[in-house]
Design a protein around this motif. Structure first.
Motif, PDB file in Angstrom:
ATOM      1  N   GLU A 176       0.837  -1.208   0.000  1.00  0.00           N
ATOM      2  CA  GLU A 176       0.000   0.000   0.000  1.00  0.00           C
ATOM      3  C   GLU A 176       0.868   1.254   0.000  1.00  0.00           C
ATOM      4  O   GLU A 176       0.546   2.227  -0.693  1.00  0.00           O
ATOM      5  CB  GLU A 176      -0.931  -0.025   1.214  1.00  0.00           C
ATOM      6  CG  GLU A 176      -2.074  -1.020   1.078  1.00  0.00           C
ATOM      7  CD  GLU A 176      -2.932  -1.122   2.324  1.00  0.00           C
ATOM      8  OE1 GLU A 176      -4.073  -1.598   2.215  1.00  0.00           O
ATOM      9  OE2 GLU A 176      -2.448  -0.735   3.420  1.00  0.00           O
ATOM     10  N   THR A 181      -2.983  -1.298  -5.008  1.00  0.00           N
ATOM     11  CA  THR A 181      -4.374  -1.303  -4.572  1.00  0.00           C
ATOM     12  C   THR A 181      -4.779  -2.713  -4.164  1.00  0.00           C
ATOM     13  O   THR A 181      -4.478  -3.687  -4.862  1.00  0.00           O
ATOM     14  CB  THR A 181      -5.304  -0.824  -5.697  1.00  0.00           C
ATOM     15  OG1 THR A 181      -4.939   0.515  -6.064  1.00  0.00           O
ATOM     16  CG2 THR A 181      -6.761  -0.852  -5.264  1.00  0.00           C
ATOM     17  N   TYR A 182      -5.453  -2.823  -3.039  1.00  0.00           N
ATOM     18  CA  TYR A 182      -5.980  -4.111  -2.574  1.00  0.00           C
ATOM     19  C   TYR A 182      -7.088  -4.564  -3.520  1.00  0.00           C
ATOM     20  O   TYR A 182      -7.998  -3.803  -3.834  1.00  0.00           O
ATOM     21  CB  TYR A 182      -6.510  -3.973  -1.157  1.00  0.00           C
ATOM     22  CG  TYR A 182      -7.117  -5.238  -0.586  1.00  0.00           C
ATOM     23  CD1 TYR A 182      -6.337  -6.191   0.054  1.00  0.00           C
ATOM     24  CD2 TYR A 182      -8.486  -5.465  -0.683  1.00  0.00           C
ATOM     25  CE1 TYR A 182      -6.901  -7.341   0.590  1.00  0.00           C
ATOM     26  CE2 TYR A 182      -9.065  -6.609  -0.158  1.00  0.00           C
ATOM     27  CZ  TYR A 182      -8.265  -7.548   0.481  1.00  0.00           C
ATOM     28  OH  TYR A 182      -8.824  -8.691   1.001  1.00  0.00           O
TER      29      TYR A 182
END
Length: 207
Positions: A176, A181-182
């Motif tokens: 992060e 991006t997750y």
């Protein structure tokens, strides 16, 4: 070079090639083959001519490097490799943990994936993991960029500290910070994260 001196040194990132193989090989040997003698080959396709044991893994990795189908960013302290981040296309690195779940849930394949990050035990918890991942992204940019996936450990809800020797691909928090991006969970304590890397701008050649 002492560890204290190395912390203050300017570390260089170089690609894994035939020329840098001896430094990579020496680092793996210093750590008894990495995870039971795998030589960072688990993520590659299996080869029918692979010899057994750690020496077979070593030969296989060398063959992949010689064939241009093994890529990594090596973090160098002088002539010594002290860390690496393995990356490659999905065809180069098809084997990932929790692959059955991953294949069932994916929308498509990335252009590249980062599959393994390792740091010499003398240099851990000094920010070298981040240096290795940044180096991989820079090499990917030089190769044209694209969508890059990583599969770090998601420790956001874990209170017990985990040994850095088990963090084979870094943590969600680290990615992060690097702009990833997750995307979704993968397995019990891993996840899929993604970033789009623009192609590197060519350096102008002086007349």
């Amino acid at each position: 070079m002492s560890t204290d001196a190395a912390v203050d040194a300017i570390l260089e990132v170089r690609p894994l090639t035939v020329e840098t193989w001896p430094a990579f090989d020496a680092m793996v040997v210093r750590h008894n083959g990495i995870f039971g003698g795998c030589w960072c080959t688990w993520f590659h396709p299996e080869r029918h001519d692979r010899a057994p044991g750690a020496e077979g893994s070593r030969q296989m990795k060398r063959q992949c490097v010689e064939g241009g189908i093994a890529h990594a960013a090596l973090v160098m302290d002088g002539d010594e490799a002290i860390a690496w981040a393995e990356f490659g296309t999905p065809s180069e690195l098809p084997n990932i943990h929790h692959r059955k779940q991953y294949d069932a849930e994916k929308v498509g394949d990335p252009d590249y994936r980062i599959t393994c990050v390792f740091v010499d035990k003398r240099y851990r918890r000094k920010g070298v993991t981040e240096t290795a991942i940044k180096g991989a992204l820079e090499l990917i940019a030089k190769d044209g960029g694209g969508v890059v996936e990583a599969y770090p450990h998601d420790l956001t809800e874990q209170t017990k500290k985990l040994s850095s020797s088990f963090l084979y691909n870094g943590t969600r928090r680290l990615y992060e910070r690097l702009g990833f991006t997750y995307v979704r969970p993968k397995g019990m304590k891993n996840c899929v994260m993604s970033i789009t890397v623009p192609p590197a701008v060519p350096t102008a050649t002086p007349n």
